[in-house]
Every structure is written in C-alpha cells, then in structure tokens.
Design a protein around this motif. Structure first.
Motif, short mmCIF file in Angstrom:
data_model
loop_
_atom_site.label_atom_id
_atom_site.label_comp_id
_atom_site.label_asym_id
_atom_site.label_seq_id
_atom_site.Cartn_x
_atom_site.Cartn_y
_atom_site.Cartn_z
N VAL A 279 5.19 11.68 -0.58
CA VAL A 279 5.11 10.21 -0.62
C VAL A 279 4.30 9.61 0.52
O VAL A 279 3.98 8.43 0.49
CB VAL A 279 6.52 9.58 -0.66
CG1 VAL A 279 7.25 10.00 -1.92
CG2 VAL A 279 7.33 9.93 0.58
N SER A 280 3.97 10.40 1.54
CA SER A 280 3.09 9.89 2.60
C SER A 280 2.30 11.03 3.20
O SER A 280 2.86 12.09 3.53
CB SER A 280 3.88 9.19 3.70
OG SER A 280 3.01 8.77 4.74
N GLY A 281 1.00 10.81 3.35
CA GLY A 281 0.15 11.79 4.00
C GLY A 281 -0.07 11.53 5.47
O GLY A 281 -0.31 12.45 6.24
N GLU B 2 0.82 -1.20 0.00
CA GLU B 2 0.00 0.00 0.00
C GLU B 2 0.86 1.25 0.00
O GLU B 2 2.00 1.24 0.49
CB GLU B 2 -0.89 -0.01 1.24
CG GLU B 2 -1.94 1.07 1.31
CD GLU B 2 -1.53 2.27 2.12
OE1 GLU B 2 -2.33 3.21 2.24
OE2 GLU B 2 -0.38 2.30 2.59
N CYS B 3 0.35 2.32 -0.59
CA CYS B 3 0.97 3.62 -0.44
C CYS B 3 -0.10 4.65 -0.12
O CYS B 3 -1.27 4.48 -0.48
CB CYS B 3 1.75 4.02 -1.70
SG CYS B 3 0.73 4.30 -3.14
N ASP B 4 0.29 5.71 0.58
CA ASP B 4 -0.69 6.75 0.94
C ASP B 4 -0.17 8.12 0.50
O ASP B 4 0.05 9.02 1.29
CB ASP B 4 -1.01 6.72 2.44
CG ASP B 4 0.09 7.33 3.31
OD1 ASP B 4 -0.23 8.15 4.19
OD2 ASP B 4 1.26 6.99 3.11
N VAL B 5 0.03 8.25 -0.79
CA VAL B 5 0.51 9.52 -1.32
C VAL B 5 -0.51 10.62 -1.05
O VAL B 5 -1.70 10.36 -0.85
CB VAL B 5 0.79 9.43 -2.83
CG1 VAL B 5 1.89 8.45 -3.13
CG2 VAL B 5 -0.47 9.08 -3.60
N LEU C 170 -4.41 9.86 -0.69
CA LEU C 170 -4.96 8.70 -1.39
C LEU C 170 -4.36 7.42 -0.84
O LEU C 170 -3.15 7.33 -0.62
CB LEU C 170 -4.64 8.80 -2.89
CG LEU C 170 -4.87 10.16 -3.55
CD1 LEU C 170 -4.46 10.11 -5.01
CD2 LEU C 170 -6.32 10.58 -3.40
N HIS C 171 -5.20 6.41 -0.64
CA HIS C 171 -4.75 5.09 -0.21
C HIS C 171 -4.89 4.15 -1.40
O HIS C 171 -6.01 3.83 -1.83
CB HIS C 171 -5.56 4.61 0.98
CG HIS C 171 -5.41 5.50 2.18
ND1 HIS C 171 -4.24 5.57 2.90
CD2 HIS C 171 -6.26 6.37 2.77
CE1 HIS C 171 -4.38 6.43 3.88
NE2 HIS C 171 -5.60 6.94 3.82
#
Length: 477
Positions: free
Chosen positions: A425-427, A350-353, A389-390
């Motif tokens: 790159v991360s929220g 997963e990423c949370d940009v 965004l996830h």
C-alpha cells in the motif's frame, strides 16, 4: 489504550527551562505546523512548538513529556503526504529544521555525517562540490533528511541505487523515554544482533526522534544524459520497462507519466519540453530515462542501446538531453507534478502503491477505470523501474465531504487490487494517519500486532507520534 495529559503552565515553564528561547506558544505558532502537504488528512495545532537545536535539548524535552504523558510529534520540513507530521492530539511538536548542519565528510570511508534537519537539496549540492553523489533522489528536494529516513523515501534513482534505507550507516536517536542512543556504525556490513537501525528507518517518527545521521556517499558519475521517450499508448510505454534489465542496462532513473499530468506540469512551469505529436502520432504516455556512465563513449553507446530498445517496443521517438541545461529542462516538468496538480485542483488526495513491474499497465488501467466509476479525476505517474505508482484523486466540483466519501470508496477498491496482484500500500510516502486501515489489510493481524509490540517496547507510554502507522487514536482522547 494510552491516556494523555494536557500541558499546564507549570509544564510549559519546565519545557522553557529545558530549552531556553526555543519554545513557541500561542500566537507565535505558525498555522503551517497544523498540517503537512496533504491537508485532507486533517489539521490540528500543537500547544507548544519546540525548535530543536541539539540532541541534548531534544532529550530533555522528550523526557519531560514522557514523564507527564504529553503527546509528542516529530516534524521536519512538513512535506509528507499522509498526515505523518500532524499533531493529532495537540501536545508538543518538535521541529528539527534548525538542526541543519553538514557536520563532516569521511572521504576514505565515503560517508557524510549530518544533522537530521539538513535538506535533501542542500546535501546533494554539497556532495556535488566534493565530487560525490548522495544517491537517494526523492521528488521533494526541500524535505529534511531525517524525514526521508523516517519514511524510507525512494525517489527517481532508486531503480539503480536503491532507496534511502540503503544509504543509512548510523544514526543518533532520542528514544521516547528521553534517552539518547546510537544505532549502526560507519562500517558497510553487520551481523551484530537485531538491526535496530533498520527498525528506525521507515518508522515515521513513532519509535523515536532521529537527530543525526551518517550516510553513505559515492563517487559521482562522470557522464549523465536523460532521454524523453514518447509513446502512443501506456501499454507500449510500460512494456518497454522490463526490456532495459533484460538487455543488461541499468538506468539511473526510469520514470513513466501519462499525457494529462505532463500537460498540467508544463502549464505550471510555462515551458514545453515533452513532444505532444510526432510525425502525426499523438503521445499519450512517456518514459523519462536517465543514464550515467564513466566516459562519453560509454554514455553514447548506452544511449544508442536504450534507443534501440524503446523504438523496438513502440516508442514514437527518442529525444536526448545531454547537457546540464537540457537535463534540467527535461526533469523540470517531472519535478513539478505535485505542485502542478495542486495549482489546478481544489480537492486532492494521493496513494503511492507499489506493484510488480509487469502489473503496472494493467493496474493503472484498473485505477483509471475505477476513478471514472467513482466520479473522480485521476492523474498518475511514477517510478516505472521499481513499480512505485503515484496516483492522484482530484476534483474541482465536489464538496469536501462527498470527495472524501468517493476517495474512501476508491481506495477500498484499488488498495485491495494492489494487494491482490502482489503489491503493497505504500512504496515511499508511508502510512501516517491516513492509511492505517489499509496497512492492516495489507500485512494482516499478526504482523500488525508485532508492530504494536515493537512500538510498546520503544515507547511504553505511547507518547511518540500517536495515531500513526500501526495504532489509531483512542476516541476518548
């Protein structure tokens, strides 16, 4: 590069003397301590687990570890998604979940004093009994408040009320040297030197261990309702988001989700709440909006205004949930997204940009297209009101090695795209061990060196959560 020592029987005895009955070793250490909620970032068992019960005990244990260069990993509930609580070098893991007391309320200054192991859901429920609201609302309600602060968790209500950082007034911290200090104060503003408080917030346990917190609360809103708003396509869905602000509306939460993840979640919870087809039109994207107000009349006016906004923007319908039971049902699917994906997926990352709001639709289209090109199934949702965004990468067919290769390729492309369109790159999930290279690409070499310098000042022996955020682990270790 830092060099670490191994725990000896003599050192373990010292730890047991410093924290009698609170030290676990050998078979007494549960396997859960070896990983967080995203095991794709690796597993490593600690040699010792210390179940913290007081700030003073934490300080005594950390002092022994620092003097003997033993790596220390702070851990709350272990709900992180970037490997931040994984003890990459073994050593001592400090579990703060037993420090779980809500210590006191100051109702005149609207703050609550808690231990860092208090769960988010427990504080939320206790505040509600006082007629108060603790505004931060991250999706994982069983996370510890210390972990929320350590990652500056955002959550659903951040669009109106801000992230966790905005609610931290003061904290007690055990530094990597074993010293105890306090940052911040009950007051609401400061211009008193560097903000060490804000430096600790979001530092992911690399600068010290938070043991107590003073958090801001507010009077709970009298009236609350949620709106489920289906759209035929994602572009129309996202294009409606800025219109709320443009029309002077300030919703408490403003979430988006695509069709497939909603279907997964409803299968998981065994209940259908989101309409799939309205008047013959298939819903492929949704907004879930929560509005609060000081009176029923005000709430009704806001619901009417919000409905006009989204219908003009192309919404198929607006469903109003205006009772506690209906609101709970409306948010049940949203709250179960991660669990639903995990239940149907063998391999997951997963990423949370976070990107500018006006870039959400184009960025998601890019992310979905890139997922197809990389041979990955993509599921996405997120905080439309603040651009966080996830995006989940899923596979039931690949072996783990091939999955990691494809995900790394995917991340290389979509993180660069996020940076290029003005994002980060991360929220809210943080960097942990999994995103260090992408953080470097995002902030650049100068800023990365500044972070490493700050780390060195706080943690001269680099014992505290090594291998996270700004410093990869030396291969020699």
């Amino acid at each position: 590069m830092a060099k670490y020592n191994q725990l000896t029987e003599e050192l373990i005895l010292q730890l047991q003397q410093a924290a009698p009955k609170h030290i676990l070793t050998g078979d007494d250490i549960n396997d859960d301590y070896s990983h967080d909620e995203m095991p794709i970032y690796g597993k490593r068992a600690p040699q010792v687990v210390f179940m913290a019960h007081s700030t003073e005990e934490v300080a005594a244990v950390v002092k022994i570890c620092n003097e003997n260069k033993i790596p220390v990993t702070p851990r709350g509930a272990g709900t992180g998604l970037v490997g931040g609580a994984v003890p990459l070098l073994g050593g001592v893991l400090i579990d703060i979940t037993k420090m779980n007391k809500i210590l006191s309320y100051d109702l005149e200054n609207f703050v609550v004093h808690v231990e860092a192991g208090v769960l988010l859901k427990d504080l939320a429920e206790d505040c509600a009994k006082q007629g108060l609201l603790y505004a931060p609302d991250p999706g994982e309600k069983t996370a510890c408040l210390g972990g929320n602060v350590s990652t500056n968790a955002g959550g659903m209500r951040a669009v109106k009320y801000g992230a966790t950082r905005d609610y931290v007034r003061a904290m007690t911290v055990v530094l990597p040297t074993g010293e105890i200090t306090k940052f911040g104060a009950t007051v609401s503003k400061t211009s008193s030197g560097y903000s060490l408080l804000n430096l600790m917030i979001g530092s992911e346990g690399t600068l010290g261990i938070i043991t107590e917190l003073t958090l801001k609360t507010m009077i709970a809103p009298k009236e609350v309702a949620s709106l489920i708003i289906p759209f035929e396509n994602l572009d129309d869905c996202i294009s409606a988001v800025p219109k709320f602000k443009m029309e002077h509306m300030n919703p408490q939460a403003l979430e988006f989700m695509e069709r497939e993840i909603v279907l997964s979640s409803e299968r998981f919870i065994g209940k259908s709440v989101f309409p799939q087809v309205v008047d013959g039109v298939t819903a492929n994207a949704y907004l879930l909006v929560t509005i609060d107000a000081s009176s029923e009349d005000e709430l009704n006016n806001l619901i009417e205004q919000a409905s006009e906004i989204v219908l003009e923007a192309g919404a198929i319908d607006v469903l109003v949930a205006d009772t506690p039971a209906k609101i709970k049902d409306a948010w049940a699917a949203r709250s179960s997204f991660l669990e639903a994906i995990q239940a149907e997926t063998k391999l997951l990352d997963e990423c949370d940009v976070v990107v500018p709001i006006n870039k959400i639709a184009s960025y998601l289209a890019f992310a979905n297209k890139t997922g197809q090109e990389c041979g990955l199934t993509i599921r996405s949702f997120g905080h439309a009101g603040d651009g966080n965004l996830h995006i989940y990468q899923c596979s039931n067919d690949l072996d783990e090695a091939e999955f990691k290769v494809r995900v790394d390729k995917y991340f290389d492309i979509i993180y660069k795209e996020a940076i290029d369109c003005g994002g980060l790159v991360s929220g809210e999930h943080g960097i942990g061990s999994g995103k260090i290279d992408y953080l470097l690409e995002c902030v650049g070499g100068i800023n990365m060196e500044l972070m490493k310098g700050i780390k060195k000042v706080f943690d001269p022996n680099s014992i505290m959560n090594p291998g996270k955020v700004c410093a990869a682990i030396d291969a020699a270790n």
